[in-house]
Write an enzyme that holds these catalytic residues in place. Structure first.
Site, PDB file in Angstrom:
ATOM      1  N   ILE A  73       0.830  -1.162   0.024  1.00  0.00           N
ATOM      2  CA  ILE A  73       0.054  -0.043   0.014  1.00  0.00           C
ATOM      3  C   ILE A  73       0.833   1.245  -0.063  1.00  0.00           C
ATOM      4  O   ILE A  73       1.820   1.169   0.712  1.00  0.00           O
ATOM      5  CB  ILE A  73      -1.011   0.060   1.225  1.00  0.00           C
ATOM      6  CG1 ILE A  73      -1.894   1.305   1.160  1.00  0.00           C
ATOM      7  CG2 ILE A  73      -0.335  -0.073   2.489  1.00  0.00           C
ATOM      8  CD1 ILE A  73      -3.048   0.967   2.030  1.00  0.00           C
ATOM      9  N   ALA A  74       0.519   2.065  -0.946  1.00  0.00           N
ATOM     10  CA  ALA A  74       1.432   3.330  -0.974  1.00  0.00           C
ATOM     11  C   ALA A  74       0.745   4.528  -1.645  1.00  0.00           C
ATOM     12  O   ALA A  74      -0.105   4.468  -2.446  1.00  0.00           O
ATOM     13  CB  ALA A  74       2.810   3.034  -1.745  1.00  0.00           C
ATOM     14  N   VAL A  75       1.079   5.744  -1.068  1.00  0.00           N
ATOM     15  CA  VAL A  75       0.421   7.068  -1.684  1.00  0.00           C
ATOM     16  C   VAL A  75       1.624   7.884  -1.950  1.00  0.00           C
ATOM     17  O   VAL A  75       2.696   8.053  -1.310  1.00  0.00           O
ATOM     18  CB  VAL A  75      -0.242   7.657  -0.380  1.00  0.00           C
ATOM     19  CG1 VAL A  75      -0.850   8.954  -0.995  1.00  0.00           C
ATOM     20  CG2 VAL A  75      -1.736   6.713  -0.298  1.00  0.00           C
ATOM     21  N   GLU A 107       2.577  -7.308   6.882  1.00  0.00           N
ATOM     22  CA  GLU A 107       3.865  -7.010   7.626  1.00  0.00           C
ATOM     23  C   GLU A 107       4.452  -5.600   7.100  1.00  0.00           C
ATOM     24  O   GLU A 107       4.076  -5.143   6.249  1.00  0.00           O
ATOM     25  CB  GLU A 107       4.804  -7.926   6.895  1.00  0.00           C
ATOM     26  CG  GLU A 107       4.815  -9.231   7.303  1.00  0.00           C
ATOM     27  CD  GLU A 107       5.314 -10.336   6.356  1.00  0.00           C
ATOM     28  OE1 GLU A 107       6.101 -10.118   5.661  1.00  0.00           O
ATOM     29  OE2 GLU A 107       5.335 -11.589   6.645  1.00  0.00           O
ATOM     30  N   ASN A 112       8.393   1.946  10.655  1.00  0.00           N
ATOM     31  CA  ASN A 112       7.105   2.653   9.735  1.00  0.00           C
ATOM     32  C   ASN A 112       6.007   3.069  10.692  1.00  0.00           C
ATOM     33  O   ASN A 112       5.054   2.276  10.691  1.00  0.00           O
ATOM     34  CB  ASN A 112       6.750   1.803   8.912  1.00  0.00           C
ATOM     35  CG  ASN A 112       5.981   2.581   7.712  1.00  0.00           C
ATOM     36  OD1 ASN A 112       5.434   3.706   8.023  1.00  0.00           O
ATOM     37  ND2 ASN A 112       5.888   1.828   6.419  1.00  0.00           N
ATOM     38  N   TYR A 119      -2.637   1.359  10.709  1.00  0.00           N
ATOM     39  CA  TYR A 119      -3.132  -0.108  10.718  1.00  0.00           C
ATOM     40  C   TYR A 119      -4.018  -0.239  12.041  1.00  0.00           C
ATOM     41  O   TYR A 119      -5.030  -0.866  12.043  1.00  0.00           O
ATOM     42  CB  TYR A 119      -1.921  -1.134  10.593  1.00  0.00           C
ATOM     43  CG  TYR A 119      -1.351  -1.138   9.266  1.00  0.00           C
ATOM     44  CD1 TYR A 119      -2.092  -0.764   7.956  1.00  0.00           C
ATOM     45  CD2 TYR A 119      -0.086  -1.274   9.119  1.00  0.00           C
ATOM     46  CE1 TYR A 119      -1.487  -0.838   6.749  1.00  0.00           C
ATOM     47  CE2 TYR A 119       0.665  -1.277   7.870  1.00  0.00           C
ATOM     48  CZ  TYR A 119      -0.156  -0.985   6.671  1.00  0.00           C
ATOM     49  OH  TYR A 119       0.399  -0.935   5.417  1.00  0.00           O
TER      50      TYR A 119
HETATM   51  C1  LIG Z   1       1.309   4.386   5.116  1.00  0.00           C
HETATM   52  C2  LIG Z   1       0.723   5.372   3.795  1.00  0.00           C
HETATM   53  C3  LIG Z   1      -0.125   4.407   2.686  1.00  0.00           C
HETATM   54  C4  LIG Z   1      -0.279   6.088   4.644  1.00  0.00           C
HETATM   55  O1  LIG Z   1      -0.961   6.956   3.626  1.00  0.00           O
HETATM   56  P1  LIG Z   1      -1.857   8.488   3.724  1.00  0.00           P
HETATM   57  O2  LIG Z   1      -2.415   8.800   2.767  1.00  0.00           O
HETATM   58  O3  LIG Z   1      -0.363   9.234   4.365  1.00  0.00           O
HETATM   59  O4  LIG Z   1      -2.295   8.132   5.139  1.00  0.00           O
HETATM   60  P2  LIG Z   1      -3.796   9.124   5.673  1.00  0.00           P
HETATM   61  O5  LIG Z   1      -3.506  10.350   5.421  1.00  0.00           O
HETATM   62  O6  LIG Z   1      -4.973   8.381   5.359  1.00  0.00           O
HETATM   63  O7  LIG Z   1      -3.528   8.807   7.235  1.00  0.00           O
HETATM   64  C5  LIG Z   1      -4.098   7.572   8.043  1.00  0.00           C
HETATM   65  C6  LIG Z   1      -3.471   7.461   9.319  1.00  0.00           C
HETATM   66  O8  LIG Z   1      -1.961   7.201   9.030  1.00  0.00           O
HETATM   67  C7  LIG Z   1      -1.278   7.657  10.447  1.00  0.00           C
HETATM   68  N1  LIG Z   1      -0.355   8.497   9.631  1.00  0.00           N
HETATM   69  C8  LIG Z   1       0.048   9.280   8.379  1.00  0.00           C
HETATM   70  N2  LIG Z   1       0.894  10.005   8.083  1.00  0.00           N
HETATM   71  C9  LIG Z   1       1.502   9.945   9.555  1.00  0.00           C
HETATM   72  C10 LIG Z   1       2.683  10.427   9.997  1.00  0.00           C
HETATM   73  N3  LIG Z   1       3.574  11.225   9.382  1.00  0.00           N
HETATM   74  N4  LIG Z   1       3.183  10.032  11.335  1.00  0.00           N
HETATM   75  C11 LIG Z   1       2.336   9.347  12.142  1.00  0.00           C
HETATM   76  N5  LIG Z   1       1.225   8.762  11.682  1.00  0.00           N
HETATM   77  C12 LIG Z   1       0.769   9.021  10.517  1.00  0.00           C
HETATM   78  C13 LIG Z   1      -2.258   8.334  11.247  1.00  0.00           C
HETATM   79  O9  LIG Z   1      -3.008   7.463  12.127  1.00  0.00           O
HETATM   80  C14 LIG Z   1      -3.343   8.798  10.271  1.00  0.00           C
HETATM   81  O10 LIG Z   1      -4.726   9.002  10.764  1.00  0.00           O
HETATM   82  P3  LIG Z   1      -5.005  10.480  11.326  1.00  0.00           P
HETATM   83  O11 LIG Z   1      -4.799  11.321  10.146  1.00  0.00           O
HETATM   84  O12 LIG Z   1      -6.351  10.356  11.670  1.00  0.00           O
HETATM   85  O13 LIG Z   1      -4.076  10.772  12.290  1.00  0.00           O
HETATM   86  C15 LIG Z   1       1.800   6.312   3.303  1.00  0.00           C
HETATM   87  O14 LIG Z   1       2.328   6.882   4.565  1.00  0.00           O
HETATM   88  C16 LIG Z   1       2.775   5.967   2.533  1.00  0.00           C
HETATM   89  O15 LIG Z   1       2.701   5.620   1.303  1.00  0.00           O
HETATM   90  N6  LIG Z   1       3.867   5.524   3.089  1.00  0.00           N
HETATM   91  C17 LIG Z   1       5.220   4.990   2.230  1.00  0.00           C
HETATM   92  C18 LIG Z   1       4.659   3.571   1.803  1.00  0.00           C
HETATM   93  C19 LIG Z   1       4.408   2.518   3.045  1.00  0.00           C
HETATM   94  O16 LIG Z   1       5.205   2.652   4.002  1.00  0.00           O
HETATM   95  N7  LIG Z   1       3.503   1.712   2.960  1.00  0.00           N
HETATM   96  C20 LIG Z   1       3.397   0.734   3.819  1.00  0.00           C
HETATM   97  C21 LIG Z   1       4.026  -0.552   3.725  1.00  0.00           C
HETATM   98  S1  LIG Z   1       3.515  -1.651   5.184  1.00  0.00           S
END
Ligand SMILES: CC(C)(COP(=O)(O)OP(=O)(O)OC[C@H]1O[C@@H](n2cnc3c(N)ncnc32)[C@H](O)[C@@H]1OP(=O)(O)O)[C@@H](O)C(=O)NCCC(=O)NCCS
Length: 152
Positions: A73-75, A107, A112, A119
């Site tokens: 999963i990634a954004v 996993e 992270n 999650y």
């Molecule tokens: C993990 C990921 C997919 C989350 O996507 P996102 O669009 O940024 O997430 P959201 O904006 O929907 O945030 C959802 C929750 O994630 C957590 N979160 C997101 N960014 C965060 C940060 N910088 N620090 C701490 N928590 C964070 C929070 O719990 C947040 O909920 P909240 O907004 O109510 O506090 C993104 O950070 C990503 O692409 N990361 C790189 C790839 C990766 O690590 N994938 C997971 C592999 S297991």
């Protein structure tokens, strides 16, 4: 809720360049195209988040009987923190349930914290640790195994 308009749709093979772009921009150790492409054309659940015609996020999950594993999963970094990751994860939970999934696993790197917070907030708990599972910037890094069960 996301502040920007996105639609979710199934990924297709033609999305591979966009998916690899996100993979390489968002992960410290991106997966190879040869590992991702089969998920876009095969039986895996693979979904894109699309904004204004651009794929800006995605997830890939696989299902075996009633077990569903989130494999990626990634954004895109510039779109993170706007609720898109949560929308993708909730969509995965919804589709998994509709497909008869009962037990979900994933996993995640021990470091992270953003992904782990996401999650946990959607009901996943830590089940265990695989020591040294991932290559890291400085040696190996542990994987945290997380899981949740859908309402039975
Ligand atoms: C993990 C990921 C997919 C989350 O996507 P996102 O669009 O940024 O997430 P959201 O904006 O929907 O945030 C959802 C929750 O994630 C957590 N979160 C997101 N960014 C965060 C940060 N910088 N620090 C701490 N928590 C964070 C929070 O719990 C947040 O909920 P909240 O907004 O109510 O506090 C993104 O950070 C990503 O692409 N990361 C790189 C790839 C990766 O690590 N994938 C997971 C592999 S297991």
């Amino acid at each position: 809720m996301s502040q920007i308009a996105i639609e979710l749709r199934e990924l297709v093979a033609a999305d591979i360049a966009a998916v690899m772009h996100i993979e390489q921009r968002s992960h410290s150790h991106p997966a190879a195209e040869s590992n991702i492409l089969p998920s876009l054309t095969g039986a895996d659940i693979s979904i894109a988040a699309v904004n204004d015609g651009q794929v800006i996020g995605f997830y890939i999950a696989s299902q075996v009987l009633d077990e569903v594993t989130l494999t990626d999963i990634a954004v895109l970094p510039e779109f993170q923190g706007q609720g898109i990751g949560r929308r993708l994860l909730v969509d995965m939970l919804t589709r998994a349930e509709a497909a008869g999934g009962k037990h979900l696993f994933l996993e995640v790197r021990a470091s992270n914290m953003a992904a782990q917070a996401l999650y946990r907030s959607e009901g996943f708990n830590e089940l265990g640790v695989r020591h040294g599972y991932y290559p890291g910037a400085d040696g190996r890094e542990d994987a945290v195994i997380m899981g949740t069960s859908l309402a039975l």
